[in-house]
Design a protein around this motif. Structure first.
Motif, PDB file in Angstrom:
ATOM      1  N   VAL A 114      21.635  -9.693  17.813  1.00 50.19           N
ATOM      2  CA  VAL A 114      21.487  -8.661  16.436  1.00 50.19           C
ATOM      3  C   VAL A 114      20.629  -7.742  16.378  1.00 50.19           C
ATOM      4  O   VAL A 114      19.650  -7.929  17.189  1.00 50.19           O
ATOM      5  CB  VAL A 114      20.052 -10.452  15.690  1.00 50.19           C
ATOM      6  CG1 VAL A 114      20.183 -10.023  14.725  1.00 50.19           C
ATOM      7  CG2 VAL A 114      21.570 -11.182  15.718  1.00 50.19           C
ATOM      8  N   THR A 164      21.587  -4.271  12.000  1.00 55.78           N
ATOM      9  CA  THR A 164      21.485  -5.297  11.603  1.00 55.78           C
ATOM     10  C   THR A 164      20.416  -5.391  10.663  1.00 55.78           C
ATOM     11  O   THR A 164      20.745  -6.147   9.538  1.00 55.78           O
ATOM     12  CB  THR A 164      22.523  -6.856  12.449  1.00 55.78           C
ATOM     13  OG1 THR A 164      23.146  -5.645  12.725  1.00 55.78           O
ATOM     14  CG2 THR A 164      23.327  -7.380  11.546  1.00 55.78           C
ATOM     15  N   ILE A 177      23.580 -15.036  10.195  1.00 57.18           N
ATOM     16  CA  ILE A 177      23.358 -14.569  10.983  1.00 57.18           C
ATOM     17  C   ILE A 177      23.365 -14.684  12.969  1.00 57.18           C
ATOM     18  O   ILE A 177      24.630 -14.314  13.729  1.00 57.18           O
ATOM     19  CB  ILE A 177      22.428 -13.878  10.944  1.00 57.18           C
ATOM     20  CG1 ILE A 177      22.375 -13.350   9.823  1.00 57.18           C
ATOM     21  CG2 ILE A 177      21.575 -12.392  11.610  1.00 57.18           C
ATOM     22  CD1 ILE A 177      21.151 -12.304   8.933  1.00 57.18           C
ATOM     23  N   ALA A 237      26.168 -14.190  15.734  1.00 61.50           N
ATOM     24  CA  ALA A 237      25.432 -13.041  16.485  1.00 61.50           C
ATOM     25  C   ALA A 237      25.902 -14.734  18.138  1.00 61.50           C
ATOM     26  O   ALA A 237      26.501 -13.542  18.931  1.00 61.50           O
ATOM     27  CB  ALA A 237      23.657 -13.254  17.151  1.00 61.50           C
TER      28      ALA A 237
END
Lengths: 252, 468
Positions: free
Chosen positions: A97, A101, B437, B441
């Protein structure tokens, strides 16, 4: 008299079967900077985690009110959206990540909670660049995965960047100075001081006086064995630096 | 009559060398039978849900077309409709809706079928359409040096004769044997010496709701001559609200000449009740490179097996995969990399996200032959378990018969990290959003290996658990 920003009354909390916070009381008003100093193992990090709603901590009695609202009933994300920011001692690595973001999700989640429109990409990039520049964070760093491979100083800078972008009304700085050299410490301290506008409040949790030389608190509390044992002004920090915590831990 | 073994009339039965391969396939499948839990290569992927009894193989399109051509009675063939769907009037329309006779608008000018609207390929590509395992003409125009035809045409011209059936060993793979027995549909792709194909070649297989119990076989033969370069994409897509049950059995035979480079990507997005079993076998000459990445997200039983034979020096292969599923699915990634010459290289990264009561399977084998010295083979599988009922079965195997090699393998599985979740929550990101998320990822680490950024972005868009 206006409602205090944060009001903690007779708080007791435990992790698993171990009671760590025992009768903790603290009131922080708008614009005040408080420092909590205590020996290792006093439960300083537990206190910040309990305020921020980390799972795994059980409040057995007492109350925490933020802007008059009962915080203990709120999810961790809602506490953040209400304006509480925890600057962590050990920021977590999130492989895969990118910092951008992460920041975008974060700021838009908070904006959405306050019925504000999401930032478009241009506005967002501009803001991150401007705030990053002040902290010595370059464009390359914000493309990297969150905290992965960051040095201690880079991690703290990223924490400060997040704080400066989210502009919380109350920031908890948990051992914000650990692992920092003097230069990095100054950068972080400047970031914190920039947020001091007479309205925002801060709770600085620290073992050493070092950070308090740069971010001067209005109040200093000594925390031992799960509660505050002594309160004073900034001179108390200097006293502790000189005499240590022995006096407070020997109490019982 | 239904089931995996049935009598169907296929095109080309009069071509002895070709029909012999079909017959061998049928015999080999008869001898091997369906894998059982005792079959080592299928130890974890249980086929009891395959339910093959009522599967039906549809009549040959090639034979039908020959008949139609003979009768010159075609009323249902459109030249320029843009629809590409191949149905007879009065039958269910390809867009998945059932129309009364005469109400189908597919053939009206300017109308684009719903299924094709959804299946926009979001990057410049040569697109070849298949529908439930049968090729739908026309082919796109390929540049010079790129030869593409349907498999039967390549059998007739004998272009396919040199390699067809010679890359895969049907005695080792029962479903490949079965595929041999019904060999008819598929493409032959040959990229001539030193030709670099300018755009990816995409094979899309569409299956739609209402197409029940169909069993189809696709066989592709891909040959890259010396110094040739290409990107080949397989996209198995299902459209429709009704959960169809069908069985797709795919075999790719791939031959890479000296210094040839093939990037091979795949999206397996079949219906939840469907089964998809695929095998790609790759033979590599010296200095060639095979770069593979597969994302599996659909099917009841989905298996993607890749076998690479690094036959000559300095050949290299990268086999990556990602899978995401919930419900009751079993998604299986099986690899077998054979280092057969000195200084050959391979790497594998497989990442999975398993929820519901689903099961992820990874079997990864690296074999290093006695004289394959100074070889390097690396393998890593990691999986994320989202529920207590999700399951992961992993079987890494290293067979090293040479000294002076570098080899590694690793496997790990775990849950979402509470500290990461809390960190994101403490920044105002909702817990569910934070989970998403982290999941994205997780898979992106494998999908990031895709070299073409447009294809990477396309696959990445599908790297979410589909809604059931």
């Amino acid at each position: 008299m206006t409602t205090p920003l944060l009001e903690i009354e007779d708080l007791h909390a435990r992790v698993a079967d171990k009671e760590i916070i025992k009768g903790f009381n603290l009131t922080i008003n708008e614009g005040e900077v408080h420092a909590i100093m205590g020996p290792n193992g006093a439960g300083k990090s537990t206190l910040s985690n309990v305020i921020c709603g980390k799972p795994g901590y059980e409040i057995t009695s007492g109350s925490i009110r933020f802007k008059g609202k009962d915080l203990t009933k709120m999810s961790a994300e809602d506490r953040a959206r209400e304006g509480i920011f925890l600057c962590m001692q050990y920021p977590v690595e999130i492989p895969g990540v990118a910092v951008t973001t992460f920041l975008k999700h974060s700021i838009n989640a908070v904006r959405k909670y306050h019925n504000l429109p999401e930032l478009d990409t241009m506005e967002f990039v501009k803001m991150v660049r401007e705030e990053g520049k002040k902290l010595g964070i370059d464009n390359e760093m914000i493309k990297r995965p969150v905290n992965v491979g960051f040095s201690g100083g880079e991690k703290k800078r990223l924490e400060t960047l997040q704080m400066n972008i989210l502009k919380p009304s109350f920031a908890i700085l948990d051992e914000a100075d650990s692992g920092l050299d003097v230069d990095a410490l100054k950068v972080v301290a400047e970031g914190m001081n920039a947020l001091r506008d007479g309205k925002r409040s801060m709770l600085i949790i620290t073992h050493y006086q070092r950070l308090l030389e740069y971010v001067v608190p209005d109040f200093v509390h000594v925390y031992a064995d799960g509660h505050i044992v002594k309160s004073g002004d900034k001179t108390l920090a200097a006293e502790i630096e000189k005499d240590g915590y022995a006096e407070y831990t020997r109490e019982r | 009559m239904g089931g995996l073994v049935q009598k169907v009339k296929l095109f080309g039965e009069y071509i002895p060398w070709f029909q012999a391969m079909r017959d061998k396939g049928a015999i080999a499948f008869d001898e091997l039978g369906l894998p059982t839990p005792k079959t080592e290569a299928w130890k974890y992927t249980k086929l009891r849900d395959l339910n093959t009894d009522d599967l039906v193989i549809e009549p040959s399109n090639f034979l039908a077309e020959m008949r139609v051509a003979a009768e010159e009675a075609c009323g249902c063939h459109h030249e320029d409709g843009g629809c590409g769907c191949h149905h007879h009037h009065g039958e269910g329309c390809c867009c998945g809706h059932h129309h009364e006779e005469g109400e189908c608008h597919c053939h009206e000018e300017g109308h684009v079928c719903e299924c094709q609207q959804k299946l926009h390929v979001p990057f410049e590509a040569y697109v070849i359409h298949f529908e439930k395992g049968k090729m739908i003409p026309p082919f796109p125009d390929f540049p010079r040096g790129v030869e593409v035809m349907n498999l039967m045409e390549a059998v007739l011209t004998e272009d396919a004769k040199e390699y067809l059936g010679k890359v895969v060993d049907i005695k080792l793979h029962p479903f490949a044997a079965l595929n041999n027995a019904y060999m008819e549909e598929g493409i032959y792709l040959c990229v001539h010496k030193n030709v670099k194909v300018d755009k990816p070649i995409v094979l899309i297989n569409h299956t739609k709701s209402g197409e029940e119990n169909i069993f189809f076989n696709i066989r592709n033969l891909i040959v890259l001559e010396q110094g040739a370069e290409a990107e080949f994409v397989e996209w198995y897509n299902y459209t429709g609200a009704v959960k169809s049950r069908y069985f797709a059995n795919v075999v790719n035979e791939i031959v890479l000449g000296k210094n040839a480079k093939l990037s091979h990507y795949k999206l397996q997005d079949e219906a939840f009740k469907a089964n998809h079993i695929a095998l790609s076998v790759v033979k590599q000459k010296s200095d060639s490179n095979y770069h593979n990445c597969c994302l599996q997200r659909g099917a009841n039983i989905g298996r993607n097996e890749v076998k690479v034979l690094l036959n000559d020096e300095n050949a290299s292969a990268e086999v990556n995969a990602a899978y995401i599923m919930s419900g009751w699915a079993t998604l299986d990634t099986t690899t077998d990399i054979l280092h057969l010459s000195p200084r050959t290289y391979s790497s594998q990264l497989v990442k999975g996200v398993v929820g519901g009561e689903a099961k992820g399977v990874f079997q990864g084998k690296i074999h290093i032959a006695p004289d394959a010295v100074q070889t390097e083979g690396n393998q890593l599988h990691r999986a994320l378990l989202l529920t207590d009922t999700a399951e992961i079965d992993v079987k890494p195997e290293l067979e090293i018969f040479a000294d002076d090699v570098k080899c590694s393998h690793g496997a790990a599985s775990g849950e979402l990290d509470e500290n990461q979740l809390f960190y994101m929550q403490s920044r105002g990101i909702g817990r569910e959003e934070a989970k998403q998320i982290l999941i994205d990822a997780y898979l992106n680490e494998a999908l990031d290996k895709v070299k073409n950024p447009e294809i990477r972005a396309w696959l990445s868009d599908y790297a979410h658990a589909p809604q059931e």
